[in-house]
Design a protein around this motif. Structure first.
Motif, mmCIF file in Angstrom:
data_model
loop_
_atom_site.group_PDB
_atom_site.id
_atom_site.type_symbol
_atom_site.label_atom_id
_atom_site.label_comp_id
_atom_site.label_asym_id
_atom_site.label_seq_id
_atom_site.Cartn_x
_atom_site.Cartn_y
_atom_site.Cartn_z
ATOM 1 N N SER A 36 0.833 -1.202 0.000
ATOM 2 C CA SER A 36 0.000 0.000 0.000
ATOM 3 C C SER A 36 0.868 1.252 0.000
ATOM 4 O O SER A 36 0.459 2.307 -0.453
ATOM 5 N N THR A 37 2.125 1.113 0.525
ATOM 6 C CA THR A 37 2.925 2.319 0.675
ATOM 7 C C THR A 37 4.391 2.043 0.348
ATOM 8 O O THR A 37 4.769 0.887 0.118
ATOM 9 N N TYR A 38 5.213 3.077 0.254
ATOM 10 C CA TYR A 38 6.590 2.983 -0.241
ATOM 11 C C TYR A 38 7.523 3.776 0.668
ATOM 12 O O TYR A 38 7.190 4.894 1.094
ATOM 13 N N TRP A 39 8.684 3.227 0.904
ATOM 14 C CA TRP A 39 9.697 3.866 1.761
ATOM 15 C C TRP A 39 10.209 5.166 1.150
ATOM 16 O O TRP A 39 10.466 5.219 -0.059
ATOM 17 N N GLN A 40 10.353 6.168 1.982
ATOM 18 C CA GLN A 40 10.938 7.444 1.554
ATOM 19 C C GLN A 40 12.203 7.683 2.368
ATOM 20 O O GLN A 40 12.215 7.531 3.583
ATOM 21 N N LYS A 41 13.282 8.027 1.696
ATOM 22 C CA LYS A 41 14.568 8.223 2.359
ATOM 23 C C LYS A 41 14.492 9.425 3.302
ATOM 24 O O LYS A 41 14.906 9.369 4.452
ATOM 25 N N SER A 42 13.953 10.519 2.799
ATOM 26 C CA SER A 42 13.566 11.646 3.641
ATOM 27 C C SER A 42 12.241 12.120 3.031
ATOM 28 O O SER A 42 11.931 11.750 1.897
ATOM 29 N N PRO A 43 11.431 12.886 3.730
ATOM 30 C CA PRO A 43 10.100 13.203 3.190
ATOM 31 C C PRO A 43 10.171 13.745 1.752
ATOM 32 O O PRO A 43 10.880 14.711 1.486
ATOM 33 N N GLY A 44 9.458 13.057 0.858
ATOM 34 C CA GLY A 44 9.436 13.481 -0.546
ATOM 35 C C GLY A 44 10.554 12.876 -1.379
ATOM 36 O O GLY A 44 10.547 12.990 -2.607
ATOM 37 N N GLU A 45 11.500 12.202 -0.741
ATOM 38 C CA GLU A 45 12.607 11.602 -1.504
ATOM 39 C C GLU A 45 12.298 10.109 -1.700
ATOM 40 O O GLU A 45 12.471 9.296 -0.785
ATOM 41 N N HIS A 46 11.767 9.792 -2.898
ATOM 42 C CA HIS A 46 11.328 8.409 -3.155
ATOM 43 C C HIS A 46 11.507 8.096 -4.637
ATOM 44 O O HIS A 46 11.963 8.948 -5.410
ATOM 45 N N LYS A 47 11.145 6.882 -5.033
ATOM 46 C CA LYS A 47 11.379 6.459 -6.421
ATOM 47 C C LYS A 47 10.151 6.678 -7.310
ATOM 48 O O LYS A 47 9.951 5.983 -8.308
ATOM 49 N N GLY A 48 9.300 7.630 -6.929
ATOM 50 C CA GLY A 48 8.142 7.934 -7.768
ATOM 51 C C GLY A 48 6.856 7.286 -7.280
ATOM 52 O O GLY A 48 5.798 7.478 -7.874
ATOM 53 N N TYR A 49 6.960 6.497 -6.209
ATOM 54 C CA TYR A 49 5.766 5.853 -5.662
ATOM 55 C C TYR A 49 5.625 6.242 -4.198
ATOM 56 O O TYR A 49 6.589 6.150 -3.429
ATOM 57 N N GLU A 50 4.411 6.709 -3.821
ATOM 58 C CA GLU A 50 4.188 7.122 -2.432
ATOM 59 C C GLU A 50 3.119 6.293 -1.742
ATOM 60 O O GLU A 50 3.262 5.894 -0.603
ATOM 61 N N TYR A 51 1.998 6.062 -2.466
ATOM 62 C CA TYR A 51 0.846 5.405 -1.845
ATOM 63 C C TYR A 51 0.052 4.756 -2.979
ATOM 64 O O TYR A 51 -0.154 5.384 -4.032
ATOM 65 N N SER A 52 -0.391 3.515 -2.805
ATOM 66 C CA SER A 52 -0.921 2.753 -3.937
ATOM 67 C C SER A 52 -2.308 3.167 -4.430
ATOM 68 O O SER A 52 -2.736 2.698 -5.478
ATOM 69 N N ARG A 53 -3.020 4.036 -3.700
ATOM 70 C CA ARG A 53 -4.262 4.545 -4.322
ATOM 71 C C ARG A 53 -3.893 5.349 -5.565
ATOM 72 O O ARG A 53 -4.556 5.284 -6.595
#
Ligand code: PLP
Length: 386
Positions: A36-53
């Motif tokens: 449902s969700t994706y790890w973020q290194k720091s807030p907003g720093e992710h691989k383009g996926y945040e939440y599966s909705r």
């Protein structure tokens, strides 16, 4: 791996578009990203996926594949065809007007009249076999033309290019429900449509095991607006269903070819059958819209509707219940053959007077011709009609 997949042919896109070997393991099949969700290194720093909705990699692979099959850039998958339709209607506001056909999927008619009329949106249901019929109904509030072709269940064909010329000249959005044709037989965006809608449940999924919808477009702003609705309202499908559809699509071209072949044989068998009154299949030269069908479709599909001669509701029910290879069921487009009774099943929500005007009578049966052996299908029709 394949850098110009979008320039390849349909069968190659059906198998490969949107799909790369998994970067972590090399798995050839797209994994089911059950998260449902994706790890973020720091807030907003992710691989383009945040939440599966909003976004999920399995669903993204499917959306890119569907967009490639409709020769466009953007795809969005919804948890049903109706969820996809609902998202398009949410682009409208009170006072807006919509022009649509008078021979529509019952669920589309229902959402227009029972859900959106209440919010102050006005719908005009017209015979669109001549696109010119649209013109007198256009005013400054007209925001959307919604067409379905071939129509369900009487298999009329609407000239997409002809309608698109009118919508473009008047700055009106054109959406085409392409469920009956599938992208294998018809690509409305190439003919000028702004949005293609699919009930993925039908031919695209193809195995009667998933309910899903999709919207495809080439217009970036429209994609952004629809993505906003998709994420804000949340009718998005889970990764397992996305995987099943990706798997189904890999044989879409093979299945559609077989549906077309069997559909043609069934149509010709039934045409002169003594128990049949009318038959609706766009491949017949005497079908009123045959020329347009030939122009805008690459085949005539596996849907055939018939009316039974001198049959009342009881006799129609008796025949509908006699099939042994065809299953009496709602839906269409799966590998297995189905027989449907529109007035009590798929089109039950349309008032009797309205549906009878367009030929949806109690003695009508709609066949979704599957890909079983044709000899067994013809034998089943023979015994059911005897
Ligand atoms: C089934 C169908 C829909 C609705 O799609 P669901 O996936 O059942 O929600 C819309 N249009 C047509 C032509 C259909 O056959």
């Amino acid at each position: 791996m394949m850098n110009n997949i979008n320039e390849m042919k349909f069968a190659t896109k059906a198998i490969h578009a949107g799909q790369e070997p998994d970067p972590t393991t090399g798995a050839v099949m797209t994994p089911i990203y059950q998260t449902s969700t994706y790890w973020q290194k720091s807030p907003g720093e992710h691989k383009g996926y945040e939440y599966s909705r909003g976004t999920n990699p399995t669903r993204k692979a499917l959306e890119d594949c569907l967009a490639a099959l409709e020769n466009c850039k953007y795809g969005l998958a919804f948890s049903s065809g109706m969820g996809a339709t609902d998202a398009v209607l949410r682009l409208l506001k009170p006072g807006d007007e919509v022009i649509t056909g008078n021979d529509l999927y019952g669920g589309s008619y229902r959402i227009f009249t029972k859900v959106y009329e209440k919010y102050g949106i006005k719908f005009h249901f017209l015979d669109l076999s001549d696109p010119e019929n649209i013109k007198p109904h256009i005013n400054q509030n007209t925001k959307l033309v919604w067409i379905e072709t071939p129509t369900n269940p009487t298999m009329r064909i609407i000239d997409i290019e002809g309608v698109a010329k009118i919508t473009k000249a008047n700055n009106i959005l054109l959406t085409v429900d392409n469920t009956f044709a599938s992208p294998y037989l018809q690509n409305p965006i190439d003919l000028g449509a702004d949005i293609v809608m699919h009930s993925v449940t039908k031919y695209i999924g193809g195995h009667s095991d998933v309910v899903m919808g999709a919207l495809l477009t080439n217009n970036e702003q429209l994609y952004k607006d629809l993505f906003f609705v998709y994420n804000a309202c949340g009718a998005t499908p889970g990764p397992q269903d996305a995987f099943l559809v990706l798997r189904g699509i890999k044989t879409l071209h093979l299945r559609m070819k077989a549906h077309c072949e069997n559909g043609e044989k069934v149509a010709h068998y039934l045409k002169n059958h003594p128990k049949i009154d009318k038959i609706y299949w766009p491949g017949f030269e005497d079908h009123p819209n045959h020329a347009i069908a030939k122009k805008q479709m690459r085949g005539f599909g596996g849907m055939v509707s018939i009316t039974l001669k001198d049959a009342d509701l009881q006799e129609t029910f008796r025949i509908a219940s006699r099939f042994k290879v065809f299953s009496l069921a709602e839906s269409l487009g799966g590998v297995e053959s189905l027989v449907n009774h529109p007035t009590t099943m798929t089109h039950g929500s349309i008032p009797k007077a309205d549906r009878e005007k367009v030929g949806v009578t109690d003695n009508l049966l709609r066949l979704s011709v599957g890909v079983e052996d044709i000899d067994d299908l013809l034998a089943d029709l023979e015994q059911a009609l005897s």
